[in-house]
Scaffold this active site. Structure first.
Site, PDB file in Angstrom:
ATOM      1  N   HIS A  23       0.650 -11.888  -3.696  1.00 14.37           N
ATOM      2  CA  HIS A  23       0.402 -10.616  -4.371  1.00 14.37           C
ATOM      3  C   HIS A  23       0.960 -10.642  -5.785  1.00 14.37           C
ATOM      4  O   HIS A  23       2.003 -11.234  -6.042  1.00 14.37           O
ATOM      5  CB  HIS A  23       0.986  -9.441  -3.583  1.00 14.37           C
ATOM      6  CG  HIS A  23       2.407  -9.638  -3.142  1.00 14.37           C
ATOM      7  ND1 HIS A  23       2.741 -10.402  -2.055  1.00 14.37           N
ATOM      8  CD2 HIS A  23       3.580  -9.166  -3.634  1.00 14.37           C
ATOM      9  CE1 HIS A  23       4.055 -10.407  -1.902  1.00 14.37           C
ATOM     10  NE2 HIS A  23       4.597  -9.658  -2.864  1.00 14.37           N
ATOM     11  N   MET A  24       0.244  -9.963  -6.652  1.00 13.32           N
ATOM     12  CA  MET A  24       0.664  -9.804  -8.042  1.00 13.32           C
ATOM     13  C   MET A  24       1.192  -8.382  -8.182  1.00 13.32           C
ATOM     14  O   MET A  24       0.505  -7.421  -7.843  1.00 13.32           O
ATOM     15  CB  MET A  24      -0.551 -10.024  -8.941  1.00 13.32           C
ATOM     16  CG  MET A  24      -0.321  -9.844 -10.409  1.00 13.32           C
ATOM     17  SD  MET A  24      -1.912  -9.946 -11.268  1.00 13.32           S
ATOM     18  CE  MET A  24      -2.014 -11.690 -11.578  1.00 13.32           C
ATOM     19  N   HIS A  25       2.452  -8.251  -8.646  1.00 13.66           N
ATOM     20  CA  HIS A  25       3.001  -6.918  -8.940  1.00 13.66           C
ATOM     21  C   HIS A  25       2.555  -6.545 -10.353  1.00 13.66           C
ATOM     22  O   HIS A  25       2.741  -7.331 -11.288  1.00 13.66           O
ATOM     23  CB  HIS A  25       4.529  -6.936  -8.940  1.00 13.66           C
ATOM     24  CG  HIS A  25       5.170  -7.225  -7.619  1.00 13.66           C
ATOM     25  ND1 HIS A  25       5.733  -6.243  -6.837  1.00 13.66           N
ATOM     26  CD2 HIS A  25       5.358  -8.389  -6.948  1.00 13.66           C
ATOM     27  CE1 HIS A  25       6.255  -6.787  -5.742  1.00 13.66           C
ATOM     28  NE2 HIS A  25       6.046  -8.089  -5.793  1.00 13.66           N
ATOM     29  N   ASN A  41       6.207 -13.284  -6.856  1.00 14.01           N
ATOM     30  CA  ASN A  41       7.404 -13.895  -6.291  1.00 14.01           C
ATOM     31  C   ASN A  41       7.000 -14.985  -5.306  1.00 14.01           C
ATOM     32  O   ASN A  41       6.056 -14.802  -4.534  1.00 14.01           O
ATOM     33  CB  ASN A  41       8.233 -12.833  -5.557  1.00 14.01           C
ATOM     34  CG  ASN A  41       8.831 -11.822  -6.515  1.00 14.01           C
ATOM     35  OD1 ASN A  41       9.287 -12.177  -7.601  1.00 14.01           O
ATOM     36  ND2 ASN A  41       8.823 -10.555  -6.131  1.00 14.01           N
ATOM     37  N   ARG A  54      -0.917   0.975  -4.385  1.00 21.00           N
ATOM     38  CA  ARG A  54       0.416   1.318  -4.898  1.00 21.00           C
ATOM     39  C   ARG A  54       1.499   0.803  -3.954  1.00 21.00           C
ATOM     40  O   ARG A  54       1.378   0.922  -2.731  1.00 21.00           O
ATOM     41  CB  ARG A  54       0.559   2.833  -5.080  1.00 21.00           C
ATOM     42  CG  ARG A  54      -0.342   3.342  -6.183  1.00 21.00           C
ATOM     43  CD  ARG A  54      -0.100   4.770  -6.589  1.00 21.00           C
ATOM     44  NE  ARG A  54      -1.270   5.235  -7.327  1.00 21.00           N
ATOM     45  CZ  ARG A  54      -1.500   4.988  -8.622  1.00 21.00           C
ATOM     46  NH1 ARG A  54      -0.636   4.293  -9.328  1.00 21.00           N
ATOM     47  NH2 ARG A  54      -2.597   5.420  -9.206  1.00 21.00           N
ATOM     48  N   ASP A  55       2.548   0.215  -4.559  1.00 22.04           N
ATOM     49  CA  ASP A  55       3.676  -0.317  -3.787  1.00 22.04           C
ATOM     50  C   ASP A  55       4.386   0.838  -3.066  1.00 22.04           C
ATOM     51  O   ASP A  55       4.590   1.903  -3.633  1.00 22.04           O
ATOM     52  CB  ASP A  55       4.639  -1.047  -4.733  1.00 22.04           C
ATOM     53  CG  ASP A  55       5.633  -1.920  -3.988  1.00 22.04           C
ATOM     54  OD1 ASP A  55       5.519  -3.154  -4.076  1.00 22.04           O
ATOM     55  OD2 ASP A  55       6.525  -1.367  -3.313  1.00 22.04           O
ATOM     56  N   ILE A  56       4.789   0.581  -1.844  1.00 18.77           N
ATOM     57  CA  ILE A  56       5.447   1.619  -1.028  1.00 18.77           C
ATOM     58  C   ILE A  56       6.828   1.971  -1.570  1.00 18.77           C
ATOM     59  O   ILE A  56       7.358   3.050  -1.321  1.00 18.77           O
ATOM     60  CB  ILE A  56       5.534   1.134   0.448  1.00 18.77           C
ATOM     61  CG1 ILE A  56       5.636   2.298   1.407  1.00 18.77           C
ATOM     62  CG2 ILE A  56       6.672   0.142   0.665  1.00 18.77           C
ATOM     63  CD1 ILE A  56       5.388   1.923   2.865  1.00 18.77           C
ATOM     64  N   GLU A  91       8.956 -11.106   0.155  1.00 19.07           N
ATOM     65  CA  GLU A  91       9.126 -10.477   1.473  1.00 19.07           C
ATOM     66  C   GLU A  91       7.858 -10.526   2.308  1.00 19.07           C
ATOM     67  O   GLU A  91       7.915 -10.597   3.532  1.00 19.07           O
ATOM     68  CB  GLU A  91       9.518  -8.998   1.300  1.00 19.07           C
ATOM     69  CG  GLU A  91      10.934  -8.812   0.790  1.00 19.07           C
ATOM     70  CD  GLU A  91      11.237  -7.358   0.441  1.00 19.07           C
ATOM     71  OE1 GLU A  91      10.309  -6.515   0.503  1.00 19.07           O
ATOM     72  OE2 GLU A  91      12.385  -7.078   0.097  1.00 19.07           O
ATOM     73  N   VAL A  92       6.720 -10.435   1.643  1.00 21.78           N
ATOM     74  CA  VAL A  92       5.447 -10.427   2.363  1.00 21.78           C
ATOM     75  C   VAL A  92       4.694 -11.701   2.017  1.00 21.78           C
ATOM     76  O   VAL A  92       4.419 -11.975   0.831  1.00 21.78           O
ATOM     77  CB  VAL A  92       4.606  -9.178   1.996  1.00 21.78           C
ATOM     78  CG1 VAL A  92       3.298  -9.176   2.772  1.00 21.78           C
ATOM     79  CG2 VAL A  92       5.388  -7.891   2.264  1.00 21.78           C
TER      80      VAL A  92
HETATM   81  P1  DGP Z   1       7.642  -9.191  -2.592  1.00 21.16           P
HETATM   82  O1  DGP Z   1       9.128  -8.976  -2.603  1.00 21.16           O
HETATM   83  O2  DGP Z   1       7.158  -9.821  -3.865  1.00 21.16           O
HETATM   84  O3  DGP Z   1       7.151  -9.908  -1.350  1.00 21.16           O
HETATM   85  O4  DGP Z   1       7.014  -7.735  -2.592  1.00 21.16           O
HETATM   86  C1  DGP Z   1       6.506  -7.112  -1.461  1.00 21.16           C
HETATM   87  C2  DGP Z   1       6.215  -5.684  -1.866  1.00 21.16           C
HETATM   88  O5  DGP Z   1       5.365  -5.124  -0.873  1.00 21.16           O
HETATM   89  C3  DGP Z   1       7.444  -4.797  -1.962  1.00 21.16           C
HETATM   90  O6  DGP Z   1       7.582  -4.346  -3.314  1.00 21.16           O
HETATM   91  C4  DGP Z   1       7.154  -3.632  -1.029  1.00 21.16           C
HETATM   92  C5  DGP Z   1       5.672  -3.756  -0.748  1.00 21.16           C
HETATM   93  N1  DGP Z   1       5.269  -3.382   0.589  1.00 21.16           N
HETATM   94  C6  DGP Z   1       5.731  -3.915   1.754  1.00 21.16           C
HETATM   95  N2  DGP Z   1       5.136  -3.336   2.808  1.00 21.16           N
HETATM   96  C7  DGP Z   1       4.257  -2.426   2.301  1.00 21.16           C
HETATM   97  C8  DGP Z   1       3.342  -1.512   2.899  1.00 21.16           C
HETATM   98  O7  DGP Z   1       3.183  -1.410   4.118  1.00 21.16           O
HETATM   99  N3  DGP Z   1       2.603  -0.730   2.052  1.00 21.16           N
HETATM  100  C9  DGP Z   1       2.744  -0.827   0.684  1.00 21.16           C
HETATM  101  N4  DGP Z   1       1.972  -0.016  -0.051  1.00 21.16           N
HETATM  102  N5  DGP Z   1       3.582  -1.675   0.097  1.00 21.16           N
HETATM  103  C10 DGP Z   1       4.349  -2.460   0.887  1.00 21.16           C
END
Ligand code: DGP
Length: 115
Positions: A101-103, A88, A30-32, A96-97
């Site tokens: 990754h696929m949302h 993205n 799950r996204d944070i 950002e990361v």
């Molecule tokens: P993007 O903008 O596509 O790179 O999305 C990166 C997503 O990663 C963003 O929605 C927040 C999520 N995220 C970043 N750090 C963490 C973390 O430490 N844990 C979790 N669960 N999600 C994270």
């Protein structure tokens, strides 16, 4: 040398996260900072920084991301109501990361793709 991100530590379970699925090839958690009632990230365990870094060797694993996405959507009860899958890439998309990754987003009407 590919740079590790926080996602590698999530895969190895070195930091806490809500992992909903994991196998030898992908991990989903799950996204944070959820943007919808269901917001799950599905990632390859192998580090691929961006979509630009995908090679032909990765095609099987990327196909697997979709199979897992469909499985999780069903598990979350949003397979019929619908959901959106987003990847993205780089600055203009707000990546950002830098671990591919696929949302998986759903659980409400998501509106237009781009406002
Ligand atoms: P993007 O903008 O596509 O790179 O999305 C990166 C997503 O990663 C963003 O929605 C927040 C999520 N995220 C970043 N750090 C963490 C973390 O430490 N844990 C979790 N669960 N999600 C994270």
């Amino acid at each position: 040398m590919v740079q590790e991100t926080i996602f590698s530590r999530i895969i190895r379970r070195e930091i806490p996260s809500d992992i909903v699925y994991q196998d030898d090839f992908v991990t989903a958690f799950r996204d944070i900072s959820p943007q919808a009632p269901v917001h799950i990230l599905i990632i390859p365990n192998k580090i691929i920084p961006t979509v630009n870094d995908i090679s032909e060797h990765d095609e099987k694993i990327l196909g697997h991301l979709f199979t897992v996405a469909a499985k999780i959507a069903k598990q979350e009860g949003i397979d019929d109501s619908g959901y959106r899958l987003i990847m993205n890439c780089n600055k203009d998309a707000g990546q950002e990361v830098f671990h591919l990754h696929m949302h998986l987003l759903g659980g409400k009407n998501l509106g237009k793709l781009v406002e």
